[in-house]
Scaffold this motif. Structure first.
Motif, PDB file in Angstrom:
ATOM      1  N   LEU A 167      12.126  29.746 -76.221  1.00 45.17           N
ATOM      2  CA  LEU A 167      11.693  30.234 -77.528  1.00 45.17           C
ATOM      3  C   LEU A 167      12.881  30.497 -78.444  1.00 45.17           C
ATOM      4  O   LEU A 167      12.892  30.103 -79.611  1.00 45.17           O
ATOM      5  CB  LEU A 167      10.876  31.519 -77.353  1.00 45.17           C
ATOM      6  CG  LEU A 167       9.434  31.350 -76.872  1.00 45.17           C
ATOM      7  CD1 LEU A 167       8.856  32.688 -76.434  1.00 45.17           C
ATOM      8  CD2 LEU A 167       8.572  30.742 -77.962  1.00 45.17           C
ATOM      9  N   GLU A 168      13.901  31.155 -77.882  1.00 44.62           N
ATOM     10  CA  GLU A 168      15.069  31.504 -78.696  1.00 44.62           C
ATOM     11  C   GLU A 168      15.857  30.267 -79.082  1.00 44.62           C
ATOM     12  O   GLU A 168      16.401  30.179 -80.181  1.00 44.62           O
ATOM     13  CB  GLU A 168      15.957  32.482 -77.927  1.00 44.62           C
ATOM     14  CG  GLU A 168      16.960  33.197 -78.808  1.00 44.62           C
ATOM     15  CD  GLU A 168      17.592  34.387 -78.114  1.00 44.62           C
ATOM     16  OE1 GLU A 168      18.139  35.235 -78.819  1.00 44.62           O
ATOM     17  OE2 GLU A 168      17.540  34.465 -76.872  1.00 44.62           O
ATOM     18  N   ARG A 169      15.897  29.285 -78.208  1.00 40.49           N
ATOM     19  CA  ARG A 169      16.670  28.078 -78.475  1.00 40.49           C
ATOM     20  C   ARG A 169      15.935  27.129 -79.433  1.00 40.49           C
ATOM     21  O   ARG A 169      16.527  26.565 -80.335  1.00 40.49           O
ATOM     22  CB  ARG A 169      16.945  27.349 -77.149  1.00 40.49           C
ATOM     23  CG  ARG A 169      17.830  26.117 -77.300  1.00 40.49           C
ATOM     24  CD  ARG A 169      18.129  25.473 -75.959  1.00 40.49           C
ATOM     25  NE  ARG A 169      16.968  24.846 -75.349  1.00 40.49           N
ATOM     26  CZ  ARG A 169      16.315  25.308 -74.309  1.00 40.49           C
ATOM     27  NH1 ARG A 169      16.678  26.443 -73.744  1.00 40.49           N
ATOM     28  NH2 ARG A 169      15.267  24.672 -73.804  1.00 40.49           N
ATOM     29  N   LYS A 170      14.632  26.981 -79.244  1.00 34.64           N
ATOM     30  CA  LYS A 170      13.879  25.978 -79.974  1.00 34.64           C
ATOM     31  C   LYS A 170      13.173  26.525 -81.211  1.00 34.64           C
ATOM     32  O   LYS A 170      12.968  25.800 -82.195  1.00 34.64           O
ATOM     33  CB  LYS A 170      12.850  25.340 -79.028  1.00 34.64           C
ATOM     34  CG  LYS A 170      12.236  24.056 -79.546  1.00 34.64           C
ATOM     35  CD  LYS A 170      11.375  23.421 -78.465  1.00 34.64           C
ATOM     36  CE  LYS A 170      10.743  22.117 -78.951  1.00 34.64           C
ATOM     37  NZ  LYS A 170       9.888  21.504 -77.913  1.00 34.64           N
ATOM     38  N   ASN A 179       6.664  35.167 -86.715  1.00 34.92           N
ATOM     39  CA  ASN A 179       5.457  34.405 -86.397  1.00 34.92           C
ATOM     40  C   ASN A 179       5.155  34.397 -84.907  1.00 34.92           C
ATOM     41  O   ASN A 179       3.995  34.326 -84.506  1.00 34.92           O
ATOM     42  CB  ASN A 179       5.589  32.957 -86.890  1.00 34.92           C
ATOM     43  CG  ASN A 179       5.663  32.869 -88.392  1.00 34.92           C
ATOM     44  OD1 ASN A 179       5.124  33.713 -89.083  1.00 34.92           O
ATOM     45  ND2 ASN A 179       6.355  31.867 -88.899  1.00 34.92           N
ATOM     46  N   ILE A 180       6.211  34.428 -84.095  1.00 37.62           N
ATOM     47  CA  ILE A 180       6.046  34.441 -82.642  1.00 37.62           C
ATOM     48  C   ILE A 180       6.968  35.490 -82.043  1.00 37.62           C
ATOM     49  O   ILE A 180       7.912  35.945 -82.693  1.00 37.62           O
ATOM     50  CB  ILE A 180       6.348  33.057 -82.013  1.00 37.62           C
ATOM     51  CG1 ILE A 180       7.778  32.627 -82.333  1.00 37.62           C
ATOM     52  CG2 ILE A 180       5.356  32.011 -82.481  1.00 37.62           C
ATOM     53  CD1 ILE A 180       8.183  31.321 -81.661  1.00 37.62           C
ATOM     54  N   SER A 181       6.694  35.881 -80.803  1.00 43.96           N
ATOM     55  CA  SER A 181       7.513  36.871 -80.111  1.00 43.96           C
ATOM     56  C   SER A 181       7.928  36.325 -78.754  1.00 43.96           C
ATOM     57  O   SER A 181       7.546  35.206 -78.370  1.00 43.96           O
ATOM     58  CB  SER A 181       6.729  38.171 -79.918  1.00 43.96           C
ATOM     59  OG  SER A 181       5.704  37.991 -78.951  1.00 43.96           O
ATOM     60  N   THR A 186       4.594  29.116 -74.053  1.00 40.65           N
ATOM     61  CA  THR A 186       5.093  27.776 -74.396  1.00 40.65           C
ATOM     62  C   THR A 186       4.732  26.794 -73.289  1.00 40.65           C
ATOM     63  O   THR A 186       4.425  27.183 -72.161  1.00 40.65           O
ATOM     64  CB  THR A 186       6.623  27.771 -74.581  1.00 40.65           C
ATOM     65  OG1 THR A 186       7.239  28.200 -73.350  1.00 40.65           O
ATOM     66  CG2 THR A 186       7.049  28.698 -75.700  1.00 40.65           C
ATOM     67  N   GLY A 187       4.776  25.500 -73.622  1.00 34.05           N
ATOM     68  CA  GLY A 187       4.470  24.469 -72.636  1.00 34.05           C
ATOM     69  C   GLY A 187       5.570  24.329 -71.605  1.00 34.05           C
ATOM     70  O   GLY A 187       6.760  24.325 -71.939  1.00 34.05           O
ATOM     71  N   PHE A 195       3.650  18.397 -76.596  1.00 35.05           N
ATOM     72  CA  PHE A 195       3.066  18.769 -77.886  1.00 35.05           C
ATOM     73  C   PHE A 195       3.251  20.253 -78.198  1.00 35.05           C
ATOM     74  O   PHE A 195       2.533  20.805 -79.041  1.00 35.05           O
ATOM     75  CB  PHE A 195       1.575  18.421 -77.897  1.00 35.05           C
ATOM     76  CG  PHE A 195       1.290  16.953 -78.004  1.00 35.05           C
ATOM     77  CD1 PHE A 195       1.086  16.351 -79.234  1.00 35.05           C
ATOM     78  CD2 PHE A 195       1.235  16.159 -76.870  1.00 35.05           C
ATOM     79  CE1 PHE A 195       0.828  14.997 -79.339  1.00 35.05           C
ATOM     80  CE2 PHE A 195       0.975  14.804 -76.954  1.00 35.05           C
ATOM     81  CZ  PHE A 195       0.773  14.217 -78.196  1.00 35.05           C
ATOM     82  N   ASP A 196       4.220  20.882 -77.562  1.00 34.37           N
ATOM     83  CA  ASP A 196       4.378  22.328 -77.689  1.00 34.37           C
ATOM     84  C   ASP A 196       4.555  22.783 -79.129  1.00 34.37           C
ATOM     85  O   ASP A 196       3.976  23.786 -79.555  1.00 34.37           O
ATOM     86  CB  ASP A 196       5.569  22.804 -76.843  1.00 34.37           C
ATOM     87  CG  ASP A 196       5.634  24.313 -76.737  1.00 34.37           C
ATOM     88  OD1 ASP A 196       4.634  24.913 -76.308  1.00 34.37           O
ATOM     89  OD2 ASP A 196       6.667  24.904 -77.095  1.00 34.37           O
TER      90      ASP A 196
END
Length: 582
Positions: A167-170, A179-181, A186-187, A195-196
């Motif tokens: 999450l932090e990288r992408k 928007n996200i935490s 994630t996939g 399709f993540d």
């Protein structure tokens, strides 16, 4: 005395500064990622004074070709909020709609301070509308997202989970925007991974109400409904999978106790995957041991690869109707274990004579060292056969991200070694192809030589089911086979399923089958050996609709489960097609 007061005052001042800095960190700097455990303080503070009931986590889903959910389902549930026990509400009316006694509903509310989620009640879509039409504070019927147990095509669809590093990288910018935490799913594998970025949640859909320290409502009977502002999200990824046909295939793999292997079924006309299943079954609690999708992993194909040699021999003049081969000999031209006698080219293919194709392989490669690669591609067996192309800002997007690269040779020098060429010509040595690629070869032959990439996703859909991206059909470039060659290959493959062929047990099916069997030796240790057992083909022969590959990997059994599965699958598909026509 003054010195002591100064020292004490200084210490108190330093302590207050430290506390102030800590407070600033808590209140301003690290509100969403406190400590090394990335604790979201905002969420924790809200959870202390608010009760939240999540209806939908906001992540997009996966559906089959008929828009039937594959990874999730939606179930009507009745929610009863705890403040109901302090107010008068028409419990009898609700009880009548949901078909239980009023006493049952009252007891449910009295038992807990949390929201009562009564999954046990058989609530219908119509009942849900009737409950909500009453407009009773604290009584709400919703359609709740629920993960499906026993997911169809589980390896293809893939897994989701928490991955803070990813999450932090992408998605660093989206995290900064709130928007996200770090708790956003994630996939991890399959289409969920590919399709993540499309499926990633933009926020939960939830019901929220505030409570005091005793758990009583702070603002009376007010319940707040919260959802992301974009009405087009979350999106759905529409796969080409046919759920009913997929479940038939999976049931057959279980019936015949396939421990490792699987099946791929392709629509010949569109080159879309109708069903794809891999074994062993995915263990979600220990997924690292079972996550591999063997239908996208290259394997030794054995005699199925002889189809490539046959095509090359037909076009390069190594075939004549009068030429015969001594099939009492083995792959190296020495006395073999099978006594088949002198066989024609056609009978050699039907009975899978190793000597014939080892001989032809060496003759062909002397003329052109790249002959095998050339004809594998002519048959649709590229290095990777899955759909790929530009999708929005992705220059080379691949829905099947995990698909292996197919190989024939590891080293160029082996093309000049007779025994190495002989082994390669019968699908051993370094030859490795994915079952998906073998299925593409069968579909190519069934279509008369027309080569296409394999599709497993047709569309990305908005929330309202309208398409905002369609995956167009992709034809493979370059020269294909001559029509005369394809027709002879089709006849050769039909002969494999007739009397005397290696798959003659498929001869009396309601659909006429053409195909090729294969057995690739994996390990040989004394009397123990492990083999890959293959059957690949298409049907009905006269008007091809399906291309099917079934493989059992690293098998030590004496029976041939893939042929049994192929046999039963053809029967089941025939029954299904008859029902559809009726």
């Amino acid at each position: 005395m003054k010195k002591r007061v100064f020292i004490v005052a200084t210490c108190i001042g330093i302590g207050l500064c430290i506390l102030l800095i800590r407070l600033m960190q808590v209140q301003l700097a690290s509100t969403e990622s406190f400590t090394s455990r990335n604790i979201n303080l905002l969420e924790r503070s809200i959870s202390q004074r608010a009760h939240i009931y999540a209806i939908h986590d906001g992540r997009g889903g996966l559906v089959d070709r008929h828009n039937e959910h594959l990874s999730e389902e939606y179930q009507p549930v009745l929610l009863l909020f705890p403040f109901l026990r302090k107010i008068d509400w028409p419990v009898e009316q609700v009880a009548k709609i949901v078909g239980v006694s009023s006493k049952t509903l009252t007891e449910h509310v009295e038992r807990t301070k949390e929201v009562v989620i009564d999954d046990g009640i058989e609530l219908t879509e119509e009942g849900m509308k009737q409950v909500n039409a009453l407009r009773i504070p604290g009584v709400i019927a919703v359609s709740k997202k629920k993960d499906i147990s026993g997911v169809a095509a589980e390896h293809l669809l893939g897994l989701v989970g928490k991955n803070s590093d990813l999450l932090e990288r992408k998605y660093k910018e989206r995290m900064q925007n709130g928007n996200i935490s770090f708790n956003t799913l994630t996939g991890i594998s399959g289409l969920q991974y590919s399709f993540d970025e499309f499926l990633l949640s933009d926020g939960e859909k939830k019901l929220l109400y505030h409570v005091d320290r005793k758990g009583d409502s702070l603002f009376g009977t007010k319940v707040k409904y919260v959802e992301p502002g974009n009405p087009f999200y979350p999106v759905m990824v529409k796969t080409t999978i046919h759920k009913q046909i997929q479940m038939i295939g999976e049931a057959l793999l279980t019936k015949y106790n396939i421990q490792k292997g699987g099946m791929v079924l392709v629509d010949v006309k569109t080159n879309e995957v109708l069903a794809l299943a891999s074994k062993p079954t995915l263990d979600r609690n220990n997924y690292k041991e079972t996550i591999t999708n063997y239908m996208l992993t290259r394997q030794f194909p054995g005699s199925v690869f002889k189809t490539v040699i046959a095509a090359a021999a037909l076009e390069k003049g190594r075939y004549t109707s009068t030429r015969t081969f001594n099939c009492d000999l083995d792959v190296y031209g020495e006395k073999g274990s099978r006594a088949l006698g002198e066989l024609s080219f056609e009978d050699s293919f039907a009975k899978s004579c190793n000597y014939t194709f080892a001989t032809l392989g060496n003759e062909l490669i002397k003329r052109d060292k790249n002959m095998m690669e050339e004809y594998a591609k002519k048959l649709g067996m590229e290095e990777r056969v899955g759909w790929h192309g530009r999708v929005f800002h992705y220059d080379d997007f691949r829905p099947l991200e995990e698909e292996d690269t197919n190989v024939i040779w590891h080293e160029e020098k082996e093309k000049h070694i007779q025994k190495a060429v002989a082994q390669t010509a019968i699908g051993q040595k370094d030859v490795q192809y994915t079952p998906l690629a073998i299925a593409n070869m069968m579909a190519t032959i069934a279509r008369g030589g027309e080569r296409k990439e394999i599709k497993v996703v047709s569309d990305i859909l908005y929330k309202n089911s309208m398409s905002f991206y369609h995956f167009e059909e992709h034809h493979l470039g370059g020269d294909g086979l001559q029509q005369s060659t394809v027709k002879i290959l089709q006849q050769l493959m039909k002969k494999v399923t007739e009397k005397g062929g290696t798959a003659e047990s498929l001869n009396k099916l309601p659909y006429k089958v053409a195909g090729k069997t294969g057995t690739a030796e994996i390990v040989k240790d004394g009397s123990n050996q492990s083999v890959n057992k293959w059957i690949a083909g298409y049907f009905p022969y006269e008007n091809p609709r399906y291309a099917l590959v079934v493989v059992e990997l690293s098998s030590a059994s004496t029976g041939n489960n893939p042929i049994r599965i192929f046999h039963d699958y053809v029967q089941e598909l025939y029954k299904y097609d008859q029902q559809v026509r009726e």
